[in-house]
Design a protein around this motif. Structure first.
Motif, short mmCIF file in Angstrom:
data_model
loop_
_atom_site.label_atom_id
_atom_site.label_comp_id
_atom_site.label_asym_id
_atom_site.label_seq_id
_atom_site.Cartn_x
_atom_site.Cartn_y
_atom_site.Cartn_z
N ILE A 1 2.27 1.65 -3.48
CA ILE A 1 0.96 2.28 -4.34
C ILE A 1 0.84 3.79 -4.11
O ILE A 1 1.08 4.63 -5.17
N MET A 2 1.13 4.21 -2.88
CA MET A 2 1.05 5.81 -2.57
C MET A 2 2.07 6.61 -2.90
O MET A 2 2.00 7.53 -3.63
N MET B 1 0.81 -1.24 0.05
CA MET B 1 0.32 0.09 0.04
C MET B 1 0.72 1.22 -0.11
O MET B 1 0.69 2.23 -0.70
N ASN C 1 2.01 6.68 -6.98
CA ASN C 1 1.10 7.65 -7.14
C ASN C 1 1.51 9.03 -6.95
O ASN C 1 1.49 9.72 -8.11
#
Lengths: 391, 172
Positions: free
Chosen positions: B109-110, B106, B113
């Motif tokens: 992913i942050m 996670m 992004n």
């Protein structure tokens, strides 16, 4: 929609509270990557999540996820009714185990068309007529044969198990087609020549093209990359492909390695000894020469043979060659066939010595290491091979 | 700082990136330019590359080495002729995710992004999708760190409203 609005939080909070901060568009994207049934199921996770699924950009309907077609139909109706009216990117319909009714089909396609979808991936045997009047499809994966050129915007086409009509120049009308894949396709009848012409084609992959007879003629002036996966080398003609840069050929020659008769008894000049295996080997070699003649315009050619027993799919690269100006293209076929033959016999010997072939397979370096090796040795090898092999 | 190290290193330009927790990373320019966020930082201001430190607010230093490694390898895959076999790329990607917890995934992913790199983001989101595919409600809640704020009655009602989505699923 009662979804609470998320505000951008200050950096410290993002660090400590990342869990609740996965941006919405990423959650929508993750949910779009799965069977839509699962995506809808996330509505029970929490209040925040209740409507996340309604923003998915891909609809993926799988008939076998449902007990009967009535439940499937009800589910689809529910999804189409509740999904937000955003643009749809992709539609996937998997009905491999049972057919789906016209009612469901027309419902789904009407929705997809009115939401401007660009990508269709389905194994449906019949596609609805409305689709053929739709002008925005860019990517199509299908098992159906029809006039693909009715999709003027099509850039990627993947055909699986399609029976192609040899009398028609199937792809000539696909004016924007850039990528074409033919997977386990076949040609009707026993025609001598099958034409693939596409004015803008850049990449072409042909895997297990079934007809062993006849010749594939490729006329694609812009084609740059060509990948061929085949059991034995097909007859190819690519003279009209003037931009061809790379050709990768992967062969899985179907031969029996369990006994050593092929190589011991057989001599190319004396066919007296030939039995079935020897014949296979001879045909393989002749086909290799013919295939290489067809692709002699290419700038770089790699050939790998997979001679392993079925359980290990490790490939052995036998030829990586950069064509330079003074390369005698006419001799390419013979040179490649010679090198491949030598590899065949080497590998076969090794397999025999080590009947537990798995050990031998493990020792094979990766294809990359092999290519590096090849680059070092191929130019001198080529000069050596240029002399006639028959003495 | 780039000039002081120039005696030992070659001519490759380096860019200094600062992770969220303040740690500095010196990165070769082409690798740094894989990140759209870094790239846009220098648009119209290319001279600043030498002495600017680019702050990366959403990227912790824990993940920087792995992320940089991903860029290096994938840009090498793209350049290679002939292209690397699918198995090699797959092997690298699998190794990349090995031993990464859901929480670490996670966080990455942050980071992807924030760094605005499509390739890494697509790869990580697909990995996340694969981890939760066909898993139970409880599993997915734990995965995303979601707290169930429904009352049992509400949850039952929503389940009923979306009954088709739960048809044939084992509850656990």
């Amino acid at each position: 929609m009662e979804r609470p609005c998320k505000k951008v939080k200050i950096i410290d909070e993002i660090q400590s509270d990342w869990l609740s901060n996965l941006p919405d568009h990423i959650i929508h994207h993750i949910l779009s990557l799965m069977d839509t049934k699962f995506a809808v199921g996330t509505c029970v996770l929490s209040k925040n999540w209740r409507y996340y699924w309604t923003n998915i950009h891909t609809l993926s309907f799988c008939r076998s996820s449902f007990v009967d077609s009535q439940v499937f139909y009800d589910f689809i109706t529910h999804v189409l009714h509740h999904r937000n009216h955003l643009k749809l990117l992709k539609l996937e319909i998997d009905c491999s185990k049972s057919a789906i009714s016209d009612k469901i089909t027309s419902l789904v396609f009407e929705y997809a068309i009115s939401h401007g979808f660009e990508e269709l991936d389905t194994n449906m045997i019949y596609l609805p007529k409305t689709l053929f009047r739709y002008k925005s499809l860019k990517t199509l994966k299908t098992v159906c044969y029809f006039k693909y050129s009715c999709f003027a915007t099509l850039t990627t086409l993947e055909l699986y198990y399609v029976m192609l009509d040899p009398k028609k120049d199937t792809f000539a009308g696909c004016l924007n087609l850039q990528n074409l894949q033919l997977i386990q396709c076949d040609v009707e009848g026993v025609s001598g020549v099958y034409n693939i012409s596409a004015p803008r084609l850049l990449t072409l992959q042909i895997s297990d093209f079934l007809p062993s007879r006849g010749r594939i003629v490729i006329k694609a002036p812009r084609l740059k990359f060509f990948t061929l996966n085949a059991i034995n080398p097909p007859r190819l003609s690519m003279d009209r492909c003037r931009s061809l840069e790379k050709v990768n050929v992967h062969l899985f020659p179907f031969m029996d390695y369990d006994d050593n008769t092929i190589f011991n008894k057989f001599s190319f000049n004396h066919m007296a000894y030939y039995d079935d295996k020897a014949m296979q080997y001879y045909v393989f070699r002749m086909r290799m020469i013919a295939m290489c003649r067809g692709i002699s315009r290419v700038k770089s050619l790699t050939l790998s043979l997979n001679l392993s027993h079925q359980e290990t799919w490790k490939e052995k690269l036998v030829f990586a060659f950069h064509m330079d100006e003074d390369f005698d293209r006419k001799k390419l076929g013979r040179a490649v066939a010679e090198i491949a033959s030598e590899e065949l016999s080497d590998l076969q010997k090794r397999l025999l010595e080590d009947s537990r072939s798995a050990v031998a397979e493990k020792e094979l370096p990766s294809i990359e290491e092999q290519i590096l090796e090849m680059k070092k040795i191929v130019p001198p090898l080529w000069k050596m091979k240029a002399k006639t092999p028959r003495s | 700082m780039a000039s002081s190290s120039s005696s030992s290193s070659t001519q490759v330009k380096k860019i200094t990136l600062k992770a969220a927790d303040g740690k500095h990373f010196e990165v070769e320019e082409p690798v740094a330019m894989e990140m759209e966020t870094v790239k846009s930082f220098f648009v119209g201001n290319e001279d600043a590359m030498k002495d600017m430190v680019v702050p990366l607010l959403n990227v912790s230093s824990e993940h920087m080495p792995a992320i940089l490694d991903f860029y290096r390898n994938h840009s090498e895959f793209r350049k290679r002729t002939p292209p690397p076999p699918a198995e090699e790329v797959k092997a690298f990607n699998e190794a990349f995710l090995e031993n990464k917890s859901d929480e670490q995934l996670m966080e990455m992913i942050m980071a992807a992004n924030f760094l605005n790199t499509k390739e890494l983001l697509n790869f990580l989101t697909e990995a996340a999708a694969n981890r939760i595919k066909n898993k139970s409600v409880e599993y997915v809640r734990a995965f995303f760190g979601i707290e169930n704020d429904f009352t049992p009655e509400e949850e039952a009602r929503i389940r009923a409203e979306n009954e088709w989505a739960f048809d044939g699923l084992d509850e656990d």
